[in-house]
Write a protein that holds these residues in place. Structure first.
Motif, PDB file in Angstrom:
ATOM      1  N   GLU A 171      33.229 -40.991 -17.509  1.00 20.14           N
ATOM      2  CA  GLU A 171      32.128 -41.596 -18.509  1.00 20.14           C
ATOM      3  C   GLU A 171      31.269 -40.297 -18.789  1.00 20.14           C
ATOM      4  O   GLU A 171      30.799 -39.420 -18.282  1.00 20.14           O
ATOM      5  CB  GLU A 171      31.297 -42.505 -17.601  1.00 20.14           C
ATOM      6  CG  GLU A 171      31.817 -43.711 -17.043  1.00 20.14           C
ATOM      7  CD  GLU A 171      32.041 -45.062 -17.634  1.00 20.14           C
ATOM      8  OE1 GLU A 171      31.419 -44.960 -18.561  1.00 20.14           O
ATOM      9  OE2 GLU A 171      32.605 -45.839 -17.146  1.00 20.14           O
ATOM     10  N   MET A 216      27.914 -39.798 -21.478  1.00 24.05           N
ATOM     11  CA  MET A 216      26.811 -40.497 -21.874  1.00 24.05           C
ATOM     12  C   MET A 216      26.460 -39.549 -22.845  1.00 24.05           C
ATOM     13  O   MET A 216      26.287 -38.239 -22.552  1.00 24.05           O
ATOM     14  CB  MET A 216      25.858 -40.744 -20.867  1.00 24.05           C
ATOM     15  CG  MET A 216      24.437 -41.488 -21.569  1.00 24.05           C
ATOM     16  SD  MET A 216      23.250 -41.834 -20.270  1.00 24.05           S
ATOM     17  CE  MET A 216      23.592 -43.713 -19.976  1.00 24.05           C
ATOM     18  N   TRP A 250      24.902 -48.169 -27.575  1.00 21.35           N
ATOM     19  CA  TRP A 250      24.040 -48.853 -27.101  1.00 21.35           C
ATOM     20  C   TRP A 250      22.552 -49.241 -27.987  1.00 21.35           C
ATOM     21  O   TRP A 250      21.988 -49.972 -28.207  1.00 21.35           O
ATOM     22  CB  TRP A 250      23.462 -48.342 -25.841  1.00 21.35           C
ATOM     23  CG  TRP A 250      24.135 -48.371 -24.641  1.00 21.35           C
ATOM     24  CD1 TRP A 250      25.378 -48.874 -24.509  1.00 21.35           C
ATOM     25  CD2 TRP A 250      23.517 -48.013 -23.277  1.00 21.35           C
ATOM     26  NE1 TRP A 250      25.617 -48.632 -23.119  1.00 21.35           N
ATOM     27  CE2 TRP A 250      24.780 -47.932 -22.647  1.00 21.35           C
ATOM     28  CE3 TRP A 250      22.424 -47.431 -22.906  1.00 21.35           C
ATOM     29  CZ2 TRP A 250      24.640 -47.879 -21.005  1.00 21.35           C
ATOM     30  CZ3 TRP A 250      22.225 -47.061 -21.210  1.00 21.35           C
ATOM     31  CH2 TRP A 250      23.582 -47.467 -20.708  1.00 21.35           C
ATOM     32  N   TYR A 259      22.094 -43.940 -28.038  1.00 17.27           N
ATOM     33  CA  TYR A 259      22.819 -43.806 -26.787  1.00 17.27           C
ATOM     34  C   TYR A 259      24.341 -44.320 -27.153  1.00 17.27           C
ATOM     35  O   TYR A 259      24.305 -45.642 -27.792  1.00 17.27           O
ATOM     36  CB  TYR A 259      22.007 -44.737 -25.764  1.00 17.27           C
ATOM     37  CG  TYR A 259      20.916 -44.126 -24.742  1.00 17.27           C
ATOM     38  CD1 TYR A 259      21.231 -43.442 -23.897  1.00 17.27           C
ATOM     39  CD2 TYR A 259      19.857 -44.031 -25.558  1.00 17.27           C
ATOM     40  CE1 TYR A 259      20.160 -42.965 -23.001  1.00 17.27           C
ATOM     41  CE2 TYR A 259      18.594 -43.137 -24.787  1.00 17.27           C
ATOM     42  CZ  TYR A 259      18.823 -42.564 -23.745  1.00 17.27           C
ATOM     43  OH  TYR A 259      17.839 -42.015 -22.861  1.00 17.27           O
ATOM     44  N   VAL A 314      28.125 -44.562 -24.811  1.00 16.60           N
ATOM     45  CA  VAL A 314      28.769 -44.244 -23.368  1.00 16.60           C
ATOM     46  C   VAL A 314      30.160 -44.505 -23.748  1.00 16.60           C
ATOM     47  O   VAL A 314      30.542 -45.439 -24.273  1.00 16.60           O
ATOM     48  CB  VAL A 314      28.506 -45.439 -22.556  1.00 16.60           C
ATOM     49  CG1 VAL A 314      29.093 -45.200 -20.890  1.00 16.60           C
ATOM     50  CG2 VAL A 314      26.812 -45.266 -22.083  1.00 16.60           C
ATOM     51  N   ILE A 316      24.549 -44.960 -15.078  1.00 18.19           N
ATOM     52  CA  ILE A 316      24.695 -45.915 -16.329  1.00 18.19           C
ATOM     53  C   ILE A 316      23.860 -47.125 -15.802  1.00 18.19           C
ATOM     54  O   ILE A 316      22.909 -47.590 -16.535  1.00 18.19           O
ATOM     55  CB  ILE A 316      25.979 -46.027 -16.796  1.00 18.19           C
ATOM     56  CG1 ILE A 316      26.460 -44.772 -17.443  1.00 18.19           C
ATOM     57  CG2 ILE A 316      25.959 -47.017 -17.788  1.00 18.19           C
ATOM     58  CD1 ILE A 316      27.925 -44.484 -18.084  1.00 18.19           C
ATOM     59  N   GLU A 343      20.001 -46.225 -15.677  1.00 13.96           N
ATOM     60  CA  GLU A 343      19.579 -45.934 -16.978  1.00 13.96           C
ATOM     61  C   GLU A 343      19.342 -47.280 -17.532  1.00 13.96           C
ATOM     62  O   GLU A 343      18.358 -47.566 -18.329  1.00 13.96           O
ATOM     63  CB  GLU A 343      20.718 -45.364 -17.862  1.00 13.96           C
ATOM     64  CG  GLU A 343      20.131 -44.972 -19.213  1.00 13.96           C
ATOM     65  CD  GLU A 343      19.006 -43.900 -19.238  1.00 13.96           C
ATOM     66  OE1 GLU A 343      18.098 -44.048 -20.164  1.00 13.96           O
ATOM     67  OE2 GLU A 343      18.731 -43.217 -18.330  1.00 13.96           O
TER      68      GLU A 343
END
Length: 128
Positions: free
Chosen positions: A8, A10, A46, A63, A65, A103, A106
């Motif tokens: 992943e 970010m 996001w 953001y 991901v 995540i 967050e």
């Protein structure tokens, strides 16, 4: 046969970027993964969020991901290229199992902060 892992990524991008451009910008970097035979499983933008602390004199960032499967060599090269880009303010690559927890925390942090902000204007009057 080189081993691939699920990762992943970010990324926090400069808030001045048009959010509609984010997938295109990320694609440019993600070519490192696909060229090496890896796969991009999901890109989740996001959008603009307030940062926990200032980065490069900015208190907001976009953001995103990205879930992908790749070799560790391709993943390191992706990270290196992202860190060199002026459009990218912060990047963090994690193996999928580590990333799920990070995540989620967050997301929870952002939601709690929004809830606190929403609750703030309602001041409680104390009887004298």
């Amino acid at each position: 046969m080189t081993h691939t892992h699920q990762y992943e990524l970010m990324v926090i991008l400069n808030p001045e970027i048009d959010e509609r451009q984010v997938p295109t910008i990320l694609d440019k970097f993600l070519k490192v993964i696909t060229t090496d035979g890896g796969t991009i499983d999901n890109v989740d933008v996001w959008g603009k969020r307030r940062l926990a602390y200032e980065i490069q004199k900015k208190n907001e960032g976009i953001y995103a991901v990205v879930a992908f499967t790749a070799t560790s060599t391709a993943t390191q090269e992706l990270d290196r290229q992202l860190k060199l880009s002026e459009q990218i303010m912060r990047t963090k690559v994690l193996r999928a199992e580590e990333a799920i927890a990070l995540i989620e925390s967050e997301r929870v942090r952002a939601e709690e902060k929004a809830a606190r902000k929403a609750a703030r204007p309602a001041k409680i009057k104390q009887d004298a």
